[in-house]
Each structure stands twice: as structure tokens, then as C-alpha cells.
Design a protein around this motif. Structure first.
Motif, short mmCIF file in Angstrom:
data_model
loop_
_atom_site.label_atom_id
_atom_site.label_comp_id
_atom_site.label_asym_id
_atom_site.label_seq_id
_atom_site.Cartn_x
_atom_site.Cartn_y
_atom_site.Cartn_z
N CYS A 165 5.69 -13.39 21.23
CA CYS A 165 3.97 -13.24 21.46
C CYS A 165 3.22 -14.46 20.93
N GLU A 166 1.95 -14.45 21.13
CA GLU A 166 1.10 -15.44 20.76
C GLU A 166 0.39 -14.80 19.24
N ARG A 167 0.71 -15.67 18.24
CA ARG A 167 -0.10 -15.36 17.08
C ARG A 167 -1.26 -16.08 16.99
N ILE A 168 -2.33 -15.27 16.24
CA ILE A 168 -3.73 -15.83 16.05
C ILE A 168 -3.99 -15.89 14.56
N MET A 169 -4.33 -16.79 14.32
CA MET A 169 -4.82 -16.89 12.62
C MET A 169 -5.85 -18.07 12.44
N HIS A 170 -6.40 -17.99 11.23
CA HIS A 170 -7.32 -19.28 11.12
C HIS A 170 -6.75 -20.30 10.38
N LEU A 171 -7.19 -21.48 10.94
CA LEU A 171 -6.68 -22.75 10.15
C LEU A 171 -7.06 -22.49 8.68
N ASN A 172 -8.13 -21.94 8.12
CA ASN A 172 -8.31 -22.09 6.66
C ASN A 172 -7.34 -21.10 6.02
N ASP A 173 -6.70 -20.42 6.53
CA ASP A 173 -5.65 -19.57 5.88
C ASP A 173 -4.25 -19.85 5.99
N GLY A 174 -4.06 -20.98 6.45
CA GLY A 174 -2.74 -21.70 6.39
C GLY A 174 -2.16 -21.47 7.61
N ALA A 175 -2.76 -21.23 9.04
CA ALA A 175 -2.21 -20.72 10.45
C ALA A 175 -1.07 -21.94 10.62
N GLU A 176 -1.38 -23.22 10.63
CA GLU A 176 -0.62 -24.14 10.82
C GLU A 176 0.70 -23.98 10.18
N ARG A 177 0.73 -23.97 8.77
CA ARG A 177 1.80 -23.65 7.97
C ARG A 177 2.84 -22.65 8.68
N HIS A 178 2.10 -21.59 8.85
CA HIS A 178 2.87 -20.57 9.55
C HIS A 178 3.16 -20.67 10.81
N GLY A 179 3.01 -21.71 11.39
CA GLY A 179 3.60 -22.05 12.81
C GLY A 179 2.82 -21.07 13.94
N VAL A 180 1.65 -20.74 13.73
CA VAL A 180 1.09 -19.96 14.41
C VAL A 180 0.62 -20.63 15.76
N GLU A 181 0.71 -19.94 16.89
CA GLU A 181 0.60 -20.52 18.12
C GLU A 181 -0.96 -20.90 18.47
N ASN A 182 -1.74 -19.79 18.23
CA ASN A 182 -3.40 -20.19 18.40
C ASN A 182 -4.02 -20.15 17.07
N VAL A 183 -4.38 -21.24 16.60
CA VAL A 183 -5.04 -21.76 15.53
C VAL A 183 -6.59 -21.64 15.70
N ILE A 184 -7.25 -20.65 15.06
CA ILE A 184 -8.75 -20.64 15.32
C ILE A 184 -9.42 -21.74 14.28
N ARG A 185 -10.10 -22.50 14.87
CA ARG A 185 -10.60 -23.61 13.74
C ARG A 185 -12.15 -23.37 13.75
N SER A 186 -12.80 -22.51 14.68
CA SER A 186 -14.16 -22.29 14.40
C SER A 186 -14.91 -21.55 13.52
N GLU A 187 -15.76 -21.83 13.10
CA GLU A 187 -16.47 -20.61 12.18
C GLU A 187 -17.24 -19.71 12.99
N HIS A 188 -17.35 -19.85 14.08
CA HIS A 188 -18.01 -18.80 14.89
C HIS A 188 -17.00 -17.98 15.64
N PRO A 189 -17.46 -16.78 16.20
CA PRO A 189 -16.63 -15.73 16.80
C PRO A 189 -15.89 -16.33 18.04
N VAL A 190 -14.84 -16.04 18.33
CA VAL A 190 -14.14 -16.41 19.54
C VAL A 190 -13.56 -15.28 20.35
N GLN A 191 -14.09 -15.51 21.70
CA GLN A 191 -13.72 -14.33 22.73
C GLN A 191 -12.04 -14.63 23.05
N LEU A 192 -11.31 -13.64 22.60
CA LEU A 192 -9.75 -13.63 22.94
C LEU A 192 -9.50 -13.29 24.22
N ASP A 193 -10.12 -12.01 24.73
CA ASP A 193 -9.92 -11.34 26.11
C ASP A 193 -11.57 -10.73 26.22
N GLN A 194 -11.59 -10.08 27.24
CA GLN A 194 -12.77 -9.56 27.83
C GLN A 194 -13.36 -8.62 26.75
#
Ligand code: SF4
Length: 291
Positions: A165-194
Motif C-alpha cells: 500500500c501507499e503510505r502517506i505522512m508529512h515531511l515534518n514528522d520524518g516521512a522520508e526517514r520512514h520510507g513513506v511513498e507519498n510524502v506531504i510537503r504542503s502546509e495546506h490541505p491535500v485532496q487524496l481522493d474525491q
């Protein structure tokens, strides 16, 4: 399984007991409030289950306990507790049970969606347990694993590997370190699906996010929860690891959304009308500005 030699003396006598390894996560008290109660730094059994349904709830608490601190002196069919999870909360949203000690017993949730709606979503990671994994697999597996923040990632990598599965996590909580596939970098809301919006809410941690599903279910991690003692929505002032003022600002962002459910990692679930929830949110913001 709990250790009878470590049975807390505060438990009432009888079959079910809590031992001294309890970390006071509150899960058992939520799942089986007729059996377990708060006793300061631990939970205890204050009343033995009186019928089959109370016994079932107590066995569910036993399974969900992150530290295996709940035991019985009599033999029970463990499947009664195991098979109860994932437990339906409402519509297609489930509580996973099987909490993990590494996330201090935080609650994780499963949204069951058809493939053409984007597939199932796991919110935060439960404890890796074969019985739960098989149940989730039978319910359609996991397409997305949304990690609200760094404290509640638990066994995320095992779930990601198993379900691809695709993991989703924010950059500022260590998403890259955890090897997360979908790294959220924005401060604004992100529409993941409809029907799925990731909303960054820095405060508890720098990269905390909440997840809004169908403008109805808000998965809040450690950002927002219901307090039965205060009878209100709260944030955790004494467990704010990044910035209380940021968390207060983040709480104000939630005014832009409608939701009927607050589904936290810690603290209690709350359900109310959109109107009442908005009023509760205002009370919470007002309180946060004063403390
Ligand atoms: S679920 Fe387990 S660790 Fe959590 S409060 Fe109950 S006995 Fe303690």
C-alpha cells in the motif's frame, strides 16, 4: 498473557484481572467500561463481567491491550475477542483493536471502500498480529496507510510490505526517514481522493495531519479528542511536543470543514451533528486560547 503473580491488588476478586505491566492507555476502559476502570496510573477490574456480552467486551479489551496486561484465571475461547476486530463503528468505518505498545496503545481505524472508490484506507498502524492481518486481507486489504504523526506509526512498514500500500505522512514528522511513498510537503490541505482530504495540523508534532473522509469522519490522531471528564472536545496540553500556539492555530483551520465524528488515536471518540460539532470545536478553541 498477563501474569497472575503481578495481579494488581486493587482488582476486584474473580476471573478477569489487570497486572502491574499496565501502561494506563485507556483502551480497556473504552472497550469494556462495565469491567475496567481508572485507578490512577493503571486500569483495574472494578466489576467482573456479569453476562456473555460483558465477557465478550472484556475479551476484546484483552486482545486490544498493547501490553498484554489483562488476564483471566479461567479458560475462555480467545477467538471471541479476536474475531470481534475490526469492530464496526459506523457505515464502513472500523476500529482495528490490537493496539501497539510502541504507539502507547493508540487506536487505528480502517475505512472499507470499493476498489473504484480508491480502496481501503488504514489510519495509523495497529499492532502486527496475524489474526488481524488476515481479517483485513479478507476485507479487501489496504490501499492507503495514512500516518497522522510520528508517534503512532507502530508496525507501518510490515503492513505496507504485506499489502503493498501507499503510505502517506508529512515531511515534518520524518516521512522520508520512514520510507513513506507519498510524502506531504504542503502546509495546506491535500485532496487524496474525491472523498479524502489530508489536513496538516502542526502542533502536537510539527508534521501532524488529520484525515477527513466524506466530510463526516475526522481521524484526528493526537490533535483532537473527546474528554468524558470535561464533557468536551480537547487537545492534550501536557502532551504537546511541538507548539501549543501552532496547535491552536491548526484547530482554527478545522472551522472550514464539516464533520460528525472525531476519531482519535488517544482520548475518546465523539459523534454529534455537524452543528453541535462546530459548537464544540469553538468551545475547544476558546479553551485552548485561555490555557
Ligand atoms: S488496555 Fe492494557 S495497558 Fe491499556 S489501560 Fe487497559 S490494561 Fe492498561
Amino acid at each position: 498473557m498477563a501474569n497472575l503473580a503481578l495481579r494488581l491488588p486493587e482488582n476486584v476478586s474473580g476471573d478477569f484481572f489487570v497486572d502491574s505491566t499496565c501502561i494506563d492507555c485507556d483502551a480497556c476502559r473504552q472497550i469494556a467500561p462495565g469491567t475496567f476502570a481508572d485507578d490512577g496510573d493503571t486500569s483495574i477490574v472494578y466489576r467482573q463481567p456479569a453476562d456473555a456480552e460483558e465477557t465478550r467486551r472484556a475479551l476484546m479489551a484483552l486482545v486490544a491491550c498493547p501490553t498484554a496486561s489483562i488476564g483471566t484465571t479461567k479458560h475462555h475461547n480467545a477467538r471471541i475477542g479476536i474475531d470481534a476486530f475490526p469492530e464496526l463503528i459506523s457505515e464502513n468505518v472500523y476500529f482495528c483493536g490490537f493496539t501497539a505498545e510502541s504507539s502507547f496503545g493508540a487506536w487505528s481505524y480502517l475505512i472499507v471502500r470499493a476498489d473504484d472508490e480508491g480502496g481501503n484506507v488504514l489510519i495509523d498502524s495497529p499492532r502486527w498480529a496475524t489474526q488481524l492481518v488476515k481479517k483485513i486481507e479478507a476485507m479487501g486489504g489496504v490501499r492507503k496507510l495514512f500516518l497522522t504523526h510520528k508517534d503512532d506509526v507502530a508496525d507501518h512498514s510490515r503492513f505496507a510490505k504485506k499489502f503493498n500500500c501507499e503510505r502517506i505522512m508529512h515531511l515534518n514528522d520524518g516521512a522520508e526517514r520512514h520510507g513513506v511513498e507519498n510524502v506531504i510537503r504542503s502546509e495546506h490541505p491535500v485532496q487524496l481522493d474525491q472523498d479524502l482530504i489530508a489536513i496538516p495540523v502542526p502542533g502536537h508534532t510539527r508534521g501532524h495531519m488529520v484525515l477527513l473522509y466524506r466530510n463526516k469522519f475526522l481521524f484526528t490522531g493526537d490533535h483532537l479528542a473527546w474528554s468524558p471528564n470535561r464533557n468536551s472536545l480537547i487537545a492534550f496540553r501536557s502532551a504537546c511536543w511541538y507548539s501549543w500556539s501552532e496547535q491552536t492555530n491548526s484547530m482554527q483551520k478545522l472551522r472550514d470543514y464539516e464533520f460528525e465524528w472525531v476519531l482519535p488515536g488517544h482520548g475518546r471518540i465523539h459523534h454529534d451533528s455537524v452543528t453541535n460539532m462546530q459548537a464544540e470545536l469553538e468551545r475547544c478553541i476558546d479553551w485552548m486560547n485561555r490555557v
